[in-house]
Write a protein that holds these residues in place. Structure first.
Motif, PDB file in Angstrom:
ATOM      1  N   SER A   1      98.005  44.604  44.690  1.00 40.99           N
ATOM      2  CA  SER A   1      97.961  45.286  45.981  1.00 40.99           C
ATOM      3  C   SER A   1      97.673  46.765  45.769  1.00 40.99           C
ATOM      4  O   SER A   1      97.597  47.259  44.645  1.00 40.99           O
ATOM      5  CB  SER A   1      99.288  45.118  46.707  1.00 40.99           C
ATOM      6  OG  SER A   1     100.309  45.797  45.991  1.00 40.99           O
ATOM      7  N   SER A   2      97.524  47.482  46.866  1.00 43.44           N
ATOM      8  CA  SER A   2      97.327  48.930  46.787  1.00 43.44           C
ATOM      9  C   SER A   2      98.616  49.578  46.296  1.00 43.44           C
ATOM     10  O   SER A   2      99.716  49.211  46.726  1.00 43.44           O
ATOM     11  CB  SER A   2      96.951  49.503  48.157  1.00 43.44           C
ATOM     12  OG  SER A   2      95.731  48.945  48.603  1.00 43.44           O
ATOM     13  N   ALA A   3      98.473  50.514  45.404  1.00 41.04           N
ATOM     14  CA  ALA A   3      99.651  51.170  44.833  1.00 41.04           C
ATOM     15  C   ALA A   3     100.195  52.206  45.794  1.00 41.04           C
ATOM     16  O   ALA A   3      99.462  52.832  46.558  1.00 41.04           O
ATOM     17  CB  ALA A   3      99.298  51.821  43.504  1.00 41.04           C
TER      18      ALA A   3
ATOM     19  N   GLY B   1     100.000  44.587  39.213  1.00 41.35           N
ATOM     20  CA  GLY B   1      99.987  44.337  40.650  1.00 41.35           C
ATOM     21  C   GLY B   1      98.567  44.315  41.198  1.00 41.35           C
ATOM     22  O   GLY B   1      97.674  45.002  40.705  1.00 41.35           O
TER      23      GLY B   1
ATOM     24  N   SER C   1     106.858  42.489  42.794  1.00 41.71           N
ATOM     25  CA  SER C   1     106.497  43.903  42.687  1.00 41.71           C
ATOM     26  C   SER C   1     107.015  44.471  41.378  1.00 41.71           C
ATOM     27  O   SER C   1     107.929  43.923  40.760  1.00 41.71           O
ATOM     28  CB  SER C   1     107.066  44.708  43.859  1.00 41.71           C
ATOM     29  OG  SER C   1     108.473  44.700  43.826  1.00 41.71           O
TER      30      SER C   1
ATOM     31  N   THR D   1     104.519  52.098  42.596  1.00 44.38           N
ATOM     32  CA  THR D   1     104.868  50.698  42.836  1.00 44.38           C
ATOM     33  C   THR D   1     103.624  49.914  43.222  1.00 44.38           C
ATOM     34  O   THR D   1     102.766  50.423  43.966  1.00 44.38           O
ATOM     35  CB  THR D   1     105.903  50.575  43.966  1.00 44.38           C
ATOM     36  OG1 THR D   1     107.085  51.288  43.611  1.00 44.38           O
ATOM     37  CG2 THR D   1     106.261  49.118  44.230  1.00 44.38           C
ATOM     38  N   GLN D   2     103.528  48.686  42.705  1.00 42.49           N
ATOM     39  CA  GLN D   2     102.501  47.750  43.143  1.00 42.49           C
ATOM     40  C   GLN D   2     103.121  46.379  43.349  1.00 42.49           C
ATOM     41  O   GLN D   2     104.058  45.992  42.637  1.00 42.49           O
ATOM     42  CB  GLN D   2     101.360  47.652  42.132  1.00 42.49           C
ATOM     43  CG  GLN D   2     100.272  48.717  42.334  1.00 42.49           C
ATOM     44  CD  GLN D   2      98.980  48.367  41.621  1.00 42.49           C
ATOM     45  OE1 GLN D   2      98.969  48.247  40.411  1.00 42.49           O
ATOM     46  NE2 GLN D   2      97.913  48.196  42.371  1.00 42.49           N
ATOM     47  N   GLN D   3     102.575  45.646  44.319  1.00 43.38           N
ATOM     48  CA  GLN D   3     103.079  44.318  44.637  1.00 43.38           C
ATOM     49  C   GLN D   3     102.105  43.236  44.173  1.00 43.38           C
ATOM     50  O   GLN D   3     101.016  43.522  43.683  1.00 43.38           O
ATOM     51  CB  GLN D   3     103.320  44.199  46.143  1.00 43.38           C
ATOM     52  CG  GLN D   3     104.415  45.136  46.659  1.00 43.38           C
ATOM     53  CD  GLN D   3     104.654  44.969  48.141  1.00 43.38           C
ATOM     54  OE1 GLN D   3     103.765  44.544  48.887  1.00 43.38           O
ATOM     55  NE2 GLN D   3     105.865  45.284  48.579  1.00 43.38           N
TER      56      GLN D   3
ATOM     57  N   VAL E   1     103.357  47.882  36.262  1.00 47.63           N
ATOM     58  CA  VAL E   1     102.788  48.281  37.546  1.00 47.63           C
ATOM     59  C   VAL E   1     101.306  47.919  37.621  1.00 47.63           C
ATOM     60  O   VAL E   1     100.795  47.488  38.661  1.00 47.63           O
ATOM     61  CB  VAL E   1     102.991  49.792  37.775  1.00 47.63           C
ATOM     62  CG1 VAL E   1     102.255  50.266  39.024  1.00 47.63           C
ATOM     63  CG2 VAL E   1     104.471  50.113  37.870  1.00 47.63           C
ATOM     64  N   SER E   2     100.595  48.046  36.518  1.00 47.99           N
ATOM     65  CA  SER E   2      99.156  47.755  36.517  1.00 47.99           C
ATOM     66  C   SER E   2      98.842  46.278  36.741  1.00 47.99           C
ATOM     67  O   SER E   2      97.701  45.916  37.021  1.00 47.99           O
ATOM     68  CB  SER E   2      98.534  48.199  35.181  1.00 47.99           C
ATOM     69  OG  SER E   2      99.159  47.527  34.097  1.00 47.99           O
TER      70      SER E   2
END
Length: 1018
Positions: free
Chosen positions: A554-556, A552, A486, A533-535, A549-550
């Motif tokens: 997954s859904s932010a 990631g 993340s 946050t994004q995973q 962050v971009s």
């Protein structure tokens, strides 16, 4: 013949005349000069230096002020008279054989201006408890913050260190006065602010610490924990001057003595053998050890290098002055993957035009910190804790048996480790913080009359912070699950605006002197933050993570908050001085805070103080006493240690409910999650202080002593509520508790100059502070943590442990240790196990047998500062210490806790049938009977005295360079190199928490450093 005789007589006459002149001159030089040195009252000045100017020919006056000096170069020599506490004087002989001199008293030390908030006062005229710290007291230390400077520098000021990069020491003034936040108020050039790393300590001109209610009452509602006033340097009248300072330090952390792999295997083989023989569940065989031998301290610790460069320019004229400075600091830290970098630029100017004066004191800068804080004080974890926990038979890198990133974490068969790999932790996550800041004040003054002045002061404190962090999610410890990678980005901004208007009056009427000030202040603070946050981060072909962050997939998720607060105040102070003998001061401040509900926002905080200078009375005729003053004061201070909106209810707007038996639409609503207390109001601290100031022997010896007693009322404390109330957002604050702090402080300074080449100064301070909880309120009488208790009538955070009574040496001792029922109290114990006290006498050992086992608060704190100079050389030593306190050493619990697989001490002394005199119990794996965390086995004497700085310097004086440089000074300093202590952890000077002040949870220690400094003035 007659002509010849006549010529001979003339020659003889000339020879005799020349000889007489020569003898006369010789006799004059051989006779020298003598005399007496007295003060203006006619009393002898003892120990005054008398030197022939330009030579090393000199002496000192005796107990009667007499001196004599021979072998003068000529009858027209110039004598230099000097003595600490007097103004130096040059006297030309002009052929005199007797020269008596009167030296005027030098009251510069006593006449120094001391900042007391919205004004200054001569040090000699103080009626409150104020400590002063100047740049020469700390110039050679590696000071990262204001707290580093104050360590050991002032009585009653307790500083707890942290060696963590980007960290700031905790500071308490005269004890613990509340249960939420005991940090003092910091005021820099008139701007209330906080203690942080965004400051260049080279800009400091002086620091004043307001310790009692009389001194601090002008700051009212924020002064209950004391006030630290910092004045930055300004330009002086004269030509432009440049000054360059350079510091380079090399630092390392202390290393604990840990067992290597061979020694560790032997310990744990025996621990497993004892467990097997004991029948410990799940232990049936030894570990099949790997052959690695890892020194985790060497793997994680490193040599840190700090570079600090400062360039300033200053000057001025009769109508104005200026000073600018630029500072760059780079600190690589003493553990891997750490960095701190800071740039600051300061501009201080002041200009006069007629009755008007305008100016500013502004600081601009940026700070970058990478991986600060990594769990320095986190319980049972953090980077230092894992260094202590990890076992030597696990390699740092293990591509075959390691985690996803190839780091060693052990396994159940070969290396059953409890700790995490600290190198893996550091390399598989990262956190960087960058802050841009503007902090300062601008002012305008109008001298309406010589005795009346108006001042407008506008302050601004803006900080803009961006934090980027990421984690791989990889496993870093055995038996811990992997997570998702993340990345998080957050942004916060803090804005503070200050507007102050003051009108000051200063006038003398004969022997009467009146100084007064009235004013209003307004301060508005706003804070806002947002984060995303994004995973599941994308990786490159080589396996490296993209850490934005971009990246990631997954859904932010996002969040944000905004807070605002305002404080408006009306203040006034009156100082009255009659003939320098009788001094009186009265102060009052009324504050209104938006942090409280209407009807509870306003508080008034008054104080009064008085002093009597006995040494100016006609009946007092003690020649060797220069100044004697007694003083006393009383006052009220306040504190608003609550959040922005604690008087309001907290609402959850994410509530959802499904009506119609699960068939209808989802209905959105709101629910209350935290009860509020609209009756919240100010904490109040009432304090009395009595003191005496004494200066003797021509001001060479100065002493002061203080006694104080303060009681905090309506202390804000969290009220525990049952869950059935529906309160789920945290316990609400109430004004309930009461705390008392009392103690004494003593300061002494001696200055002397035995001759023109040598001078020295030594100062020492000693203080004792005791805190006591008088009440919790609402019927509550005690509060517990896992390790401490806070009870009404006792100090806060007392250790609460089961007491040990030694080690059972035989089975007979086990069987004979019985309770009231005649049965063994510890029936499962074996020889070599710890014997515990059955405190409640119920015949069994449980947590109910815990008792107050030690005090974490020092009985005495002390500091010393010694400096000396001889010709071009100078020497300095600074030390401080704390004595009489206990400390809980969690490092030992890890290293000696053989119930799990942790590291172990080197040359460990433990009980065996052939070593019954050992101080530690037998080794036993998988069983906690000897290693409970709540036993006094882990308590140690926390007393220490640390030589925090020892330095030697040399001023280079080369005639060829003096054309370009006013002076060049070189200094070599050792910092934290020597600590006298029995404490076995990394550092006895550690930061605890409010209710656990004596708990060393593997705290990051202060590094040992060697510092090379250059100061050039030109």
């Amino acid at each position: 013949m007659p002509n010849f005789l006549s010529k001979l007589n003339v020659s003889r006459t000339l020879i005799i005349i020349v000889a007489l002149f020569a003898f006369s001159a010789f006799a004059s030089n051989a006779q020298g000069v003598r005399g007496v040195v007295t003060d203006p009252a006619g009393l002898p000045v003892i120990g005054a230096s008398v030197f022939e100017k330009g030579t090393s020919n000199g002496t000192v006056t005796d107990e009667n002020g007499l001196y004599s000096l021979s072998k003068l170069a000529s009858g027209s020599a110039v004598l230099q008279f000097s003595c600490i506490g007097y103004v130096s004087k040059d006297v030309a002989l002009n052929g005199k054989a007797v020269v008596d001199v009167v030296l005027e008293e030098d009251n510069e030390v006593l006449d120094d201006a001391v900042a007391i908030g919205y004004g200054t006062v001569k040090k000699r005229d103080l009626t409150g408890a104020v400590s002063v710290v100047k740049p020469e007291d700390f110039k050679n230390k590696n000071n990262g913050s204001i707290g580093d400077i104050l360590q050991g520098a002032a009585a009653g000021v307790s500083v707890r260190s942290t060696g963590e990069i980007g960290g700031t020491p905790s500071i308490q003034i005269r004890g613990t006065g509340n249960l939420t936040n005991n940090d003092p108020l910091y005021v820099i050039d008139g701007l209330p602010t906080s203690n942080d790393i965004n400051f260049n300590v080279n800009d400091i001109e002086s620091i004043q610490i307001l310790k009692d209610a009389s001194a601090a009452a002008i700051y009212g509602s924020r002064a209950a924990n004391g006030v630290v006033i910092i004045t930055t340097k300004s330009g002086k009248e004269g030509k432009t001057k440049f000054e360059f300072n350079s510091q380079v330090s090399v630092s390392q952390l202390k290393r604990l003595k840990m067992a290597n792999a061979a020694e560790w295997k032997a310990y744990y083989d025996e621990a497993f053998d004892n467990a097997i023989a004991e029948g410990v569940e799940g232990v049936t065989s030894r570990m099949d050890h790997w052959d690695y031998d890892t020194d985790w301290q060497s793997a994680y610790f490193k040599t840190g290098v700090t570079q600090n460069y400062d360039l300033s320019m200053s000057g001025g004229s009769k109508t104005g002055n200026y000073r600018t400075s630029f500072n760059y600091m780079n600190d690589t830290g003493t553990t891997i993957n750490r960095l701190m970098e800071r740039y600051t630029f300061r501009v201080n100017t002041s200009s006069k035009l007629g009755i008007f004066t305008i100016g500013e004191n502004m600081l601009f800068g940026s700070t970058y910190v990478r991986n600060a804080g990594g769990g320095a004080v986190r319980k049972l974890g953090g980077s230092i804790a894992d260094v202590v926990r990890m076992i030597p038979t696990i390699p740092v890198y293990d591509p075959v048996n390691g985690n996803e990133g190839g780091y060693g974490i052990g396994n159940e068969i070969h290396a059953r480790a409890l700790g995490a790999n600290p190198v893996a932790q550091s390399n598989n996550r990262d956190r960087s913080s960058e802050t841009l800041f503007i902090r300062g004040t601008a002012f305008a003054e109008a001298n309406i009359f010589p005795w009346l002045k108006y001042k407008l002061n506008v302050g601004l404190d803006i900080s803009d912070n961006v934090v980027n962090s990421w984690t791989s999610g990889y496993t870093v410890a055995l038996n811990s699950a992997s997570g998702s990678s993340s990345a998080t980005a957050s942004h916060s901004r803090n804005n503070t605006l200050l507007v102050e208007n003051t009108l000051s009056f200063d006038k003398e009427f004969g022997k009467n002197k009146v100084n007064a000030i009235v004013g209003t202040t307004y301060q508005h603070t706003s804070f806002q933050t947002s984060s995303a946050t994004q995973q599941n981060l994308i990786t490159t072909a080589s396996g490296e993570f993209l850490t934005t962050v971009s990246a990631g997939t997954s859904s932010a998720s996002a969040s944000g908050n905004r807070y605002e607060a305002a404080l408006i105040s009306y203040l006034g102070r009156l100082n009255y001085d009659f003939d320098g003998r009788y001094l009186f001061s009265a102060t009052g401040r009324m504050d209104g805070s938006s942090r409280f509900a209407a009807g509870y926002r306003w508080g008034f905080f008054p104080s009064v103080s008085a002093a009597w200078r006995i040494s100016k009375e006609n009946f007092f005729n003690v020649g060797w006493v220069d100044d004697l003053k007694i003083r006393a004061n009383w006052g009220n201070l306040g504190s608003q240690n609550v959040g922005y909106y604690d008087y309001q209810m907290y609402i959850n707007n994410y509530a959802q409910y499904l009506f119609s038996g699960g068939q209808g639409d989802i209905t959105h609503g709101q629910t209350m999650v935290k009860l509020s207390n609209q009756n919240l109001t100010w904490e109040r601290l009432e304090q009395i202080n009595a003191g005496v100031d004494l200066s003797v022997l021509n001001n060479r010896l100065q002493m002061s002593a203080e006694y104080f007693n303060s009681t905090s009322h309506d202390v804000l404390t969290a009220l525990n509520l049952l869950g059935t109330t529906g309160n789920g957002g945290g316990n609400p604050y109430v004004n309930a508790a009461s705390i008392r702090n009392s103690g004494f402080e003593f300061n002494v300074t001696w200055r002397d100059q035995p001759n023109k080449d040598f001078s020295y100064s030594v100062s020492a301070n000693l203080s004792h502070t005791a805190n006591k909880l008088l009440s919790f309120g609402y019927g509550k009488t005690e509060q517990y943590t896992d390790y401490t208790t806070t009870r009404v009538g006792d100090p806060i955070g007392m250790f609460y442990m089961i007491k040990t009574l030694g080690i059972f040496q035989s089975q007979e001792e086990v069987d004979n240790y019985v309770g009231p029922n005649g049965k063994p109290i510890q029936p499962n114990a074996k020889p070599g196990d710890l014997k515990y006290a059955d405190a409640n006498n119920d015949g069994v050992i449980t947590t109910d047998d815990r008792v107050v086992a030690g005090n974490p608060w020092a009985k005495l704190e002390a500091g010393i500062n010694f400096s000396a100079s001889y010709k071009n050389w100078d020497f300095g030593l600074i030390g401080f210490g704390k004595f009489g306190n206990k400390a809980f050493n969690f490092n030992r619990w890890y290293m000696e806790g053989f119930q799990d697989c942790n590291s172990a001490p080197k040359n460990y002394d433990y009980w065996r049938p052939d070593n019954k005199g050992a101080k530690n119990p037998r080794l036993l794996y998988g069983d906690e009977r000897n290693v409970y965390t709540y036993i006094d086995r882990w308590l140690e004497d926390g007393s220490f005295f640390k030589i925090s700085s020892i330095s030697v310097g040399y001023t280079l004086k080369v005639p060829a360079l003096q054309k370009y440089f006013e002076s060049i000074h070189f200094t070599l300093t050792g910092q934290n190199l020597i600590t006298f202590t029995k404490y076995s952890g990394y550092d006895p000077d550690f930061q605890g928490t409010l209710f656990e002040p004596g708990m060393d949870f593997c705290t990051y220690p202060s590094p040992r450093s060697v510092i090379f400094s250059i100061n050039a003035k030109f």
